[in-house]
Every structure is written in C-alpha cells, then in structure tokens.
Design an enzyme around this catalytic site. Structure first.
Site, PDB file in Angstrom:
ATOM      1  N   SER A  60       0.816  -1.213   0.000  1.00 18.14           N
ATOM      2  CA  SER A  60       0.000   0.000   0.000  1.00 18.14           C
ATOM      3  C   SER A  60       0.848   1.261   0.000  1.00 18.14           C
ATOM      4  CB  SER A  60      -0.926  -0.004   1.213  1.00 18.14           C
ATOM      5  OG  SER A  60      -0.174   0.095   2.402  1.00 18.14           O
ATOM      6  N   LYS A  86       0.701   4.578   6.949  1.00 23.51           N
ATOM      7  CA  LYS A  86       0.125   5.406   5.882  1.00 23.51           C
ATOM      8  C   LYS A  86       0.691   6.812   5.982  1.00 23.51           C
ATOM      9  CE  LYS A  86      -2.652   2.010   5.057  1.00 23.51           C
ATOM     10  NZ  LYS A  86      -2.365   1.084   3.983  1.00 23.51           N
TER      11      LYS A  86
END
Lengths: 114, 169
Positions: B38, B91
């Site tokens: 990701s 993230k």
C-alpha cells in the site's frame, strides 16, 4: 464519574494488558485517549453493544445506538456532566490504554474496583 | 562460588538490557517491518510484481511526536487500525484536523473533525486507508516513520512528499 469516583480525585491502578488481550467487557472502567484531543486521557465506563442512552442537553427522550464492530460505547457515570460517546459516538477499541482494577486512595474506598 | 557469581552477573546484565530495550522501544524509537504494497514505491516497491521480492522493508519509527501530537502534511505514521485493534497500519497523513479535504476516488469534500486526520497509502490502488474507514483519531497514531533501515540499497530518510502520482483521469 461521580459518584463512583470522588470529586477531589481518586488514585486508581490500571492494567494496560487487558485491552491488548481483548479483556474489556460491559461495565468496565477504562482509561482511553480522547478522540477529540489526543493529549487528553478520559476515564469512562464501557457500555454494551446496543445502547439506550439519555442526553439531557439535546433531547428529553431516550435514544438508541448500535455500536459497530471493534468499537466501544463509553459513558461517564455522571450523565449530566460528562462528554462521552453520546457526543462523539463510538470510539475505536485501539484508543483504550488501560482497565481500572484497583483503588488505592482514599483509604475508606481501598480495594478492588467495580 | 565463582560460577554462581558469574551466572548472577550475566543474569543482571540480561535483565538490565531487557528493561532498557523495552523502555526505548515503548517511548523513543523502534524498528518495524512494513508489509504489503500500500505504500509502494516508498516502501516495498516490488510488492505485487511478478519478480516478487519477498522481503519486507524495515523502517525506523520515532515516538517523540506523541508528546504533542504535532504532525505535518506528508508525515508517514504508524497507527492502530480502527477496524481491528491488533493490527497496525503505515500510511501518509493527507489532511489534518479542521481542514477541508477532497477525496479523490468519489470527488467528495469533507472537513476533518477535531482530533482526527486523513491518512492514505501512496499506492492508492492497493491500500486500506481513510478512503475505506474515514478520518482516524490522532490518538490511534503510535509513531512516525523517519528512515528506511533495510534493505541496504534503500537506506535513508523517508521523504514527506508523496511520490508523483500517476493521473487516473
């Protein structure tokens, strides 16, 4: 959290392992970070998965909420002076830092908490 | 008697080292693996490709930022998943509390609530982030990623600007 905790301040022991092991249940007193301000810690009581609550400031009727998975509904015992899930909704389980299990001060309330 | 004192000294040294290690990793810095694609190409750039580099990147996570919860746009953070408290995610912060943010995948504009932030993976095609579960409380953040420490060819500081994103329009 009146009348469970004193206005002058109680001293309690919290267990940081219980939230990691998933041992948080209905009625437990928990220490958690506020979702509105991460620098503030809150101490509230965990309610069940389907909650009927009363918010004196916004409505005179009881309201019902369903708590999502992996979240908890927290309420202070003193419902007229508590900012909790009735205002900001369910909180993620990951915000919980500890579970209260013992009171050490004042001496007349010494002992296992609940 | 010499043997027992030697063993006792070793035990004391191990216990001391253990306590120091736990304190440092809990409050200051720690090293963690980054799994999945990701955050590709910032971390694990080959993840998902057929050549399949099976090794995870290892990154340095600093925790001094948790004293004031002061973050900036582009900070890469480690946070506890709001969907499962046993998982952590890595993230990039895309918006901070009080800001208006336009989400790319459904062209909606929202204001980030107090105490929350919007996080996104660099590889938006393969990322479970705020586009899935919305703004996350800042209090779920457990640290900030500052450096890649493994593999050796990519050791270095983590940039606070996301890599240039291919336009999907």
């Amino acid at each position: 959290m009146l009348p469970t905790l004193n206005a002058a301040g109680d001293v309690l022991l919290t267990d940081p392992l219980s939230p990691r092991l998933g041992n948080i249940g209905h009625g437990d007193l928990v220490l958690l970070r506020s979702p509105l301000n991460p620098k503030i810690r809150l101490m509230k009581r965990v309610e069940g998965d389907n909650v009927t609550y009363f918010d004196a400031l916004h409505s005179k009727a009881a309201q019902v909420a369903v708590v999502p998975k992996r979240h908890v509904w927290i309420q202070g015992d003193n419902i007229y002076a508590s900012r909790d899930s009735r205002h900001f909704g369910p909180v993620p389980y990951g915000l919980i830092e500890g579970k209260v299990f013992f009171r050490v001060w004042p001496p007349d309330s010494f002992g296992l908490d609940q | 008697m010499g043997t027992s004192s030697f063993l006792w000294n070793c035990t004391k040294k191990f216990i001391t080292a253990g306590i120091v290690t736990v304190t440092v990793t809990d409050h200051f810095v720690t090293v963690i693996p980054v799994r999945g694609g990701s955050m590709s190409p910032t971390f694990n750039p080959k993840a998902g490709s057929h050549m399949g580099d099976v090794f995870d990147d290892y990154v340095l996570v600093e925790k001094f930022c948790l004293r004031n919860y002061k973050f900036s746009h582009g900070d890469v953070v480690v946070f506890r998943s709001p969907l499962n408290h046993k998982e952590t995610h890595v993230k990039r912060i895309a918006a901070l509390p009080g800001e208006w943010f336009g989400t790319h995948h459904n062209n909606d504009v929202i204001q980030i609530p107090l105490g929350h932030c919007w996080v996104e993976g660099d590889n938006t095609a393969s990322s479970l982030d705020s586009n899935s579960f919305g703004p996350i409380p800042l209090a779920l953040i457990r640290g900030r990623v500052t450096h890649v420490v493994w593999p050796p060819q990519r050791i270095g500081a983590v940039k606070s600007t996301p890599p240039q994103r291919l336009s999907s329009f």
